[in-house]
Design a protein around this motif. Structure first.
Motif, mmCIF file in Angstrom:
data_model
loop_
_atom_site.group_PDB
_atom_site.id
_atom_site.type_symbol
_atom_site.label_atom_id
_atom_site.label_comp_id
_atom_site.label_asym_id
_atom_site.label_seq_id
_atom_site.Cartn_x
_atom_site.Cartn_y
_atom_site.Cartn_z
ATOM 1 N N HIS A 206 7.484 24.902 50.820
ATOM 2 C CA HIS A 206 7.105 25.224 49.440
ATOM 3 C C HIS A 206 8.091 26.218 48.845
ATOM 4 O O HIS A 206 8.882 26.835 49.563
ATOM 5 C CB HIS A 206 5.691 25.833 49.395
ATOM 6 N N ASP A 208 7.927 29.738 46.294
ATOM 7 C CA ASP A 208 6.984 30.691 45.737
ATOM 8 C C ASP A 208 7.102 30.622 44.215
ATOM 9 O O ASP A 208 8.127 30.209 43.673
ATOM 10 C CB ASP A 208 7.268 32.102 46.266
ATOM 11 N N HIS A 264 10.855 27.105 51.844
ATOM 12 C CA HIS A 264 10.577 27.703 53.152
ATOM 13 C C HIS A 264 9.237 27.225 53.696
ATOM 14 O O HIS A 264 8.435 26.647 52.968
ATOM 15 C CB HIS A 264 10.656 29.236 53.072
#
Ligand SMILES: O=C(O)CCC(=O)C(=O)O
Ligand SMILES: [Fe+2]
Length: 366
Positions: A206, A208, A264
């Motif tokens: 994903h 952030d 990440h």
């Protein structure tokens, strides 16, 4: 500090020393290294940050050791603000269940939403805490930690701005007055799984959402990985007394990709003890509509981004709505997607939009 790698792809994460940023003799070198990390990597370690995580570290295992009914009392499902406790396996990323347990908390605020306000105002509200009798001092320690990282976040954003040639105040317009800002953090436990477990998703790939994430890797486990420019997964092992800082999708968007949001994930810890971590997500003002707020860079910064080139396709696809929605709405959509059980209760219309077939039995988000 090692010189920045002339080859912009990366196989390790740069480590910066915050003490150098506050020393006039070393500040230019610090900014130089920061520029490299922002443009080519999107992740960095920061040593000597003015935050003392020790009191929080001591409380983390105690929080997770509370009886299930004490944690259930502060379940996130009870909170339209998506604040509170999420039991193991109740969260989702990219169509698979995340195997972690966590407590989300945020800058202290009363509920902000009033009739007629945009729905995303509802993201603001009080955190939920275990009873003081059950875990003495925990709330105070967690709130102090949040305030310290929040202050570091604003100071670090100014360094980011300077490193990108925008002057120290170039990013200030994205933040409302401090009392109108909400930043979020969570403490996370990735419990031990059996050696032969088939699934190793701690949290799936994903991005952030916000500007900057400040992650404390709170135990010695390897598990965090980031995707480099060619799409390979690189380990980010814990380094004692450092934060891991990464760029969120909002900062990538307003820099038109000059600063990278890096995909990440966390692989499940093997071994005999759980992995703990504490991400802090620095948000921008809820109303910010990013297409109207694009930044203009000096030529030398644009050249560095050009040398890096386009980043190959990553495994992450979330937070694509910054091109049309205010930042608060993008965050709300992200929350509903990763916590559909909470979304179903408090945001039925959004839930129906993203989960037309109802609550997924085993995952359907992202
Ligand atoms: O637990 C970690 O190390 C990272 C977690 C993470 O990336 C997130 O929650 O956004
Ligand atoms: Fe993350």
């Amino acid at each position: 500090m090692a010189a920045p790698n002339p080859n912009p792809n990366f196989s390790t994460i740069p480590l910066l020393d915050y003490a150098l940023a506050t020393d006039p003799a070393h500040r230019p070198a610090f900014l130089h290294h920061l520029r490299h990390a922002l443009i080519n990597v999107g992740f960095l370690y920061l040593a000597h940050a003015p935050v003392d995580p020790a009191p929080l570290l001591a409380h983390i295992p105690r929080f997770f050791a509370l009886p299930p009914e004490e944690k259930a009392r502060i379940a996130m499902r009870r909170s339209p603000h998506f604040l509170g406790y999420t039991a193991f396996g109740a969260e989702r990323t990219r169509g698979a269940v995340d195997r972690r347990e966590q407590l989300d908390f945020a800058t202290p605020h009363a509920s902000r939403w009033r009739a007629g306000d945009p729905e995303y105002y509802n993201l603001w509200g009080p955190s939920q805490w275990p009873g003081e009798g059950a875990l003495p001092g925990f709330r105070e320690v967690a709130e102090r930690y949040l305030a310290e990282v929040q202050a570091l976040g604003y100071a670090f954003a100014r360094l980011v701005s300077e490193a990108l040639g925008l002057g120290p105040e170039g990013l200030d317009k994205f933040y409302d007055e401090p009392e109108l800002m909400q930043h979020r953090a969570k403490i996370v436990k990735y419990p031990v799984v059996e050696e032969n477990a088939s699934d190793d998703q701690g949290v799936g790939a994903h991005y952030d959402a916000g500007f900057l994430t400040f992650l404390l890797q709170a135990s010695e486990h390897q598990g965090l990985q980031v995707q480099n420019l060619t799409g390979d997964w690189i380990d980010v092992p814990p380094i004692p007394d450092t934060f891991v800082i990464n760029i969120g999708k909002a900062l990538e968007f307003v820099t038109q990709g000059v600063a990278r949001a890096t995909s990440h994930r966390v692989k499940y810890p093997r071994g005999t003890t759980p992995r703990y971590s504490v991400p802090f997500f620095q948000n921008i003002g809820l109303h910010s509509v990013l297409p109207d707020m694009q930044l203009q860079f000096p030529e030398e910064i644009l050249e560095l981004a050009e040398v890096r080139g386009q980043v190959s396709k990553t495994d992450s696809v979330n937070f694509t709505e910054f091109d049309r929605e205010p930042s608060g709405q993008v965050n709300l959509i992200g929350r509903v997607k990763s916590h559909p059980d909470v979304g179903q209760i408090h945001y039925p219309a959004l839930f129906a939009k993203y989960f037309p077939d109802g609550l997924p039995a085993e995952a359907e988000a992202y």
